[in-house]
Design a protein around this motif. Structure first.
Motif, mmCIF file in Angstrom:
data_model
loop_
_atom_site.group_PDB
_atom_site.id
_atom_site.type_symbol
_atom_site.label_atom_id
_atom_site.label_comp_id
_atom_site.label_asym_id
_atom_site.label_seq_id
_atom_site.Cartn_x
_atom_site.Cartn_y
_atom_site.Cartn_z
ATOM 1 N N LEU A 223 0.905 -1.248 -0.052
ATOM 2 C CA LEU A 223 -0.123 -0.102 0.017
ATOM 3 C C LEU A 223 0.733 0.993 -0.005
ATOM 4 O O LEU A 223 0.366 2.570 0.098
ATOM 5 C CB LEU A 223 -1.084 0.131 1.288
ATOM 6 N N ALA A 224 2.161 1.209 -0.258
ATOM 7 C CA ALA A 224 3.017 2.080 -0.301
ATOM 8 C C ALA A 224 2.722 3.345 -1.325
ATOM 9 O O ALA A 224 3.133 4.527 -1.007
ATOM 10 C CB ALA A 224 4.522 1.640 -0.498
ATOM 11 N N GLY A 225 1.878 2.948 -2.359
ATOM 12 C CA GLY A 225 1.507 4.097 -3.251
ATOM 13 C C GLY A 225 0.402 5.025 -2.674
ATOM 14 O O GLY A 225 0.107 6.170 -3.213
ATOM 15 N N PHE A 226 -0.069 4.604 -1.466
ATOM 16 C CA PHE A 226 -0.924 5.517 -0.876
ATOM 17 C C PHE A 226 -0.565 6.508 0.219
ATOM 18 O O PHE A 226 -1.445 7.089 0.738
ATOM 19 C CB PHE A 226 -2.155 4.753 -0.222
ATOM 20 N N GLY A 227 0.821 6.055 0.382
ATOM 21 C CA GLY A 227 1.211 7.006 1.380
ATOM 22 C C GLY A 227 1.818 6.158 2.437
ATOM 23 O O GLY A 227 1.512 5.100 2.590
ATOM 24 N N ALA A 228 2.558 7.083 3.314
ATOM 25 C CA ALA A 228 3.131 6.066 4.617
ATOM 26 C C ALA A 228 2.149 5.890 5.434
ATOM 27 O O ALA A 228 0.879 6.454 5.684
ATOM 28 C CB ALA A 228 4.128 7.243 5.263
ATOM 29 N N SER A 229 2.487 4.727 6.227
ATOM 30 C CA SER A 229 1.520 4.232 7.072
ATOM 31 C C SER A 229 2.089 3.685 8.397
ATOM 32 O O SER A 229 3.268 3.717 8.544
ATOM 33 C CB SER A 229 1.042 2.817 6.587
ATOM 34 N N ASP A 230 1.375 3.874 9.483
ATOM 35 C CA ASP A 230 1.576 3.532 10.920
ATOM 36 C C ASP A 230 1.113 2.180 11.359
ATOM 37 O O ASP A 230 -0.014 1.878 10.564
ATOM 38 C CB ASP A 230 1.541 4.656 11.855
ATOM 39 N N VAL A 231 1.222 1.724 12.307
ATOM 40 C CA VAL A 231 0.777 0.491 12.710
ATOM 41 C C VAL A 231 0.509 0.615 14.399
ATOM 42 O O VAL A 231 1.090 0.974 14.963
ATOM 43 C CB VAL A 231 1.746 -0.850 12.594
ATOM 44 N N ILE A 232 -0.861 0.357 14.658
ATOM 45 C CA ILE A 232 -1.218 0.294 16.016
ATOM 46 C C ILE A 232 -1.036 -1.277 16.445
ATOM 47 O O ILE A 232 -1.557 -2.180 16.149
ATOM 48 C CB ILE A 232 -2.733 0.435 16.174
ATOM 49 N N TRP A 233 -0.065 -1.517 17.254
ATOM 50 C CA TRP A 233 0.341 -2.749 18.041
ATOM 51 C C TRP A 233 -0.451 -3.029 19.383
ATOM 52 O O TRP A 233 -0.557 -4.224 19.462
ATOM 53 C CB TRP A 233 1.808 -2.614 17.980
ATOM 54 N N ASP A 234 -0.891 -1.801 19.935
ATOM 55 C CA ASP A 234 -1.291 -2.052 21.400
ATOM 56 C C ASP A 234 -2.576 -3.002 21.197
ATOM 57 O O ASP A 234 -3.696 -2.570 20.670
ATOM 58 C CB ASP A 234 -1.576 -0.709 22.071
ATOM 59 N N ALA A 235 -2.941 -4.111 21.952
ATOM 60 C CA ALA A 235 -4.023 -4.663 21.987
ATOM 61 C C ALA A 235 -5.348 -4.299 22.299
ATOM 62 O O ALA A 235 -6.405 -4.251 21.839
ATOM 63 C CB ALA A 235 -3.720 -6.021 22.764
ATOM 64 N N GLY A 236 -5.169 -3.131 23.486
ATOM 65 C CA GLY A 236 -6.240 -2.526 24.137
ATOM 66 C C GLY A 236 -6.596 -1.444 23.008
ATOM 67 O O GLY A 236 -8.059 -1.212 22.870
ATOM 68 N N GLU A 237 -5.802 -0.681 22.569
ATOM 69 C CA GLU A 237 -6.010 0.266 21.513
ATOM 70 C C GLU A 237 -7.220 -0.097 20.226
ATOM 71 O O GLU A 237 -7.831 0.307 19.818
ATOM 72 C CB GLU A 237 -4.795 1.212 21.197
ATOM 73 N N ASN A 238 -6.361 -1.420 19.887
ATOM 74 C CA ASN A 238 -6.959 -1.921 18.387
ATOM 75 C C ASN A 238 -8.457 -2.494 19.216
ATOM 76 O O ASN A 238 -9.360 -2.365 18.214
ATOM 77 C CB ASN A 238 -6.255 -3.510 18.163
ATOM 78 N N ALA A 239 -8.696 -3.238 20.274
ATOM 79 C CA ALA A 239 -9.949 -3.466 20.565
ATOM 80 C C ALA A 239 -11.042 -2.416 20.875
ATOM 81 O O ALA A 239 -12.144 -2.211 20.459
ATOM 82 C CB ALA A 239 -9.896 -4.298 22.000
ATOM 83 N N THR A 240 -10.596 -1.182 21.127
ATOM 84 C CA THR A 240 -11.434 -0.086 21.329
ATOM 85 C C THR A 240 -11.859 0.495 20.218
ATOM 86 O O THR A 240 -12.786 0.912 19.740
ATOM 87 C CB THR A 240 -10.638 1.082 22.312
#
Length: 379
Positions: free
Chosen positions: A248-265
Motif C-alpha cells: 500500500l506504499a503508493g497510498f502514502g506512509a502508514s503507521d501500525v497500532i500494535w497495542d491490543a487494548g487500543e485495537n480492541a477499542t
C-alpha cells in the motif's frame, strides 16, 4: 426436519408455554431485549428462554437459549480463548437504549460487524435453530456440528427475518479461536475515493485482512484515517503487516497500532457505530458497491460517514427526514435511527421488488399465516 439436539427440560417447558400463548391468538412483538429493534412492529411481547446453553469448546460449537445475553456468551467463550467470529455489534447506545442484546436477537437481525467483509455474516456461523412459528408449532432445524444437514435450511431463513417468521428459542453457532495478535495499519489523510481504493487493494492481497474501514477527520482534530486490520499468530501478523505496508506504499506512509487494548477499542467503536452515539440526526445503514460509495456520499452530503467492509457498508449520519434512497441507483438502505414519523414516511427497510415481495409473502403464509408476529415490522 432434523433435531437440534436433546432438549433441555426447562427450555422445552418454556417452548411449550410460548407455543400455547401463540395459539391463543394475540399479536406478538418479538424483539429479544429490544437493543437493536428498528422496525415499528406492535403487539404483546414474548420472551425467549434464557436458562441454558451447551458449549463444546473442543468442537468450536455453542448451543444456547435465545434469551441469553450476548455479553454472557462472550464471557463464557473468552474463558476458553474463543469468540463469535462475526463480531456482533451492540447498537443499543447509538439507539439510545439501556439494555443488553440477546443471542436470539442477534440471529434474528443477522447482526454482523467489521469482520463480515472476510469471514461472513452471523447467518454463516449458524448451525441450528429452534423456534415457535405463528401456528404455535415448536420447530427444530439444523444441528450442533459443522456438517451438512438434510432438508430445508431454516437456520439461514430465520437469520435476518427480524422476528416476522417465528420466535427463536434456541440457536447453535460456530465459534472461533481468539487470535494471538491483532494489529491495525493506519494511513492518514486520504480522500474518501482514495480510501476505498486503498481498502480494495488491501482486501485483494493474500494477507488475510479482517477489517477495512475509513473514518473522516473528527471534531477533535484527528485526521481522516484508513484502517486495515490483520489478525493471527504473532510471527505471521508481523510478516503480513510489513508486506501490506509495502503493498500500500503508493497510498502514502502508514503507521501500525500494535497495542491490543487500543485495537480492541478502535474496532469496537466502528462495530457499534459509537461515533454517532451522541450526535443529532438520522442514521442510515447502506450496502453498496464499494466503488460507488464515495460519489453516493458526496451526493447525500451527510453530517458524518463511516466506511466499513472496504466501503461496501456505509453508516450515514444525516439531517432529519433526509431520504437517502432518493440518491441511490443500486444497493439498499435501512433507516436505523429516526423519529417514528420519519420511519413511517420513508420506511425502515429497503422496498422489495415484486419477485421478493411474492417470496416473502409466501414464506410468511407458511410460517405465520395469521401475521401474529411483528405485524408492521417490514411494511
Amino acid at each position: 426436519m432434523s433435531i437440534l439436539g436433546a432438549n433441555n427440560p426447562a427450555v422445552a417447558a418454556w417452548e411449550a408455554q410460548l407455543a400455547e400463548q401463540v395459539r391463543a391468538g394475540d399479536t406478538h412483538l418479538i424483539t429479544g431485549a429490544g437493543s437493536s429493534r428498528i422496525g415499528l412492529a406492535t403487539g404483546v411481547a414474548l420472551k425467549a428462554p434464557d436458562q441454558a446453553w451447551d458449549y463444546d469448546a473442543s468442537a468450536l460449537t455453542l448451543t444456547t437459549s435465545a434469551g441469553v445475553p450476548v455479553d454472557v456468551i462472550q464471557s463464557i467463550l473468552a474463558k476458553e480463548g474463543q469468540r463469535l467470529g462475526f463480531e456482533p455489534p451492540n447498537l443499543a447506545p447509538m439507539l439510545g437504549r439501556d439494555c443488553a442484546g440477546t443471542i436470539g436477537g442477534l440471529v434474528a437481525t443477522n447482526a454482523s460487524g467489521p469482520s463480515r467483509v472476510t469471514v461472513g455474516a452471523c447467518r454463516d456461523f449458524c448451525l441450528g435453530v429452534g423456534f415457535v412459528d405463528g401456528q404455535g408449532r415448536v420447530i427444530k432445524n439444523g444441528g450442533r456440528v459443522m456438517k451438512n444437514v438434510t432438508g430445508l435450511d431454516l437456520v439461514k431463513l430465520m437469520a435476518g427475518s427480524h422476528g416476522t417468521l417465528g420466535l427463536i428459542t434456541e440457536v447453535s453457532l460456530k465459534t472461533q479461536p481468539i487470535p494471538e495478535m491483532i494489529v491495525t495499519l493506519v494511513v492518514e489523510g486520504l480522500s474518501e475515493g482514495e480510501a476505498v481504493a486503498a481498502m480494495s487493494a488491501a482486501l485483494g492481497t493474500p494477507y488475510s485482512v479482517t477489517g477495512a474501514a475509513h473514518l473522516r477527520a473528527d471534531k477533535n482534530g484527528a485526521p481522516a484515517r484508513t484502517l486495515i486490520r490483520i489478525e493471527g499468530f504473532e510471527h505471521s501478523v508481523t510478516y503480513r503487516t510489513k508486506a501490506l505496508q509495502n503493498a500500500l506504499a503508493g497510498f502514502g506512509a502508514s503507521d501500525v497500532i500494535w497495542d491490543a487494548g487500543e485495537n480492541a477499542t478502535l474496532w469496537a467503536s466502528i462495530r457499534d457505530v459509537a461515533r454517532f452515539q451522541d450526535a443529532m440526526g438520522d442514521v442510515w445503514r447502506l450496502s453498496v458497491k464499494p466503488s460507488d460509495a464515495p460519489k453516493l456520499v458526496e451526493a447525500v452530503l451527510p453530517e458524518d460517514v463511516i466506511y466499513d467492509w472496504g466501503g461496501g457498508r456505509l453508516w450515514l449520519l444525516t439531517k432529519p427526514d433526509t431520504d437517502v434512497r432518493a440518491y441511490m441507483k443500486a444497493g439498499h438502505a435501512t433507516l436505523v435511527r429516526a423519529s417514528d414519523a420519519t420511519k413511517q414516511a420513508l420506511g425502515v427497510f429497503q422496498p422489495e421488488n415484486a419477485v421478493v415481495t411474492k417470496i416473502s409473502a409466501g414464506l410468511r403464509g407458511k410460517f405465520d399465516p395469521m401475521q401474529k408476529f411483528n405485524r408492521g415490522m417490514m411494511s
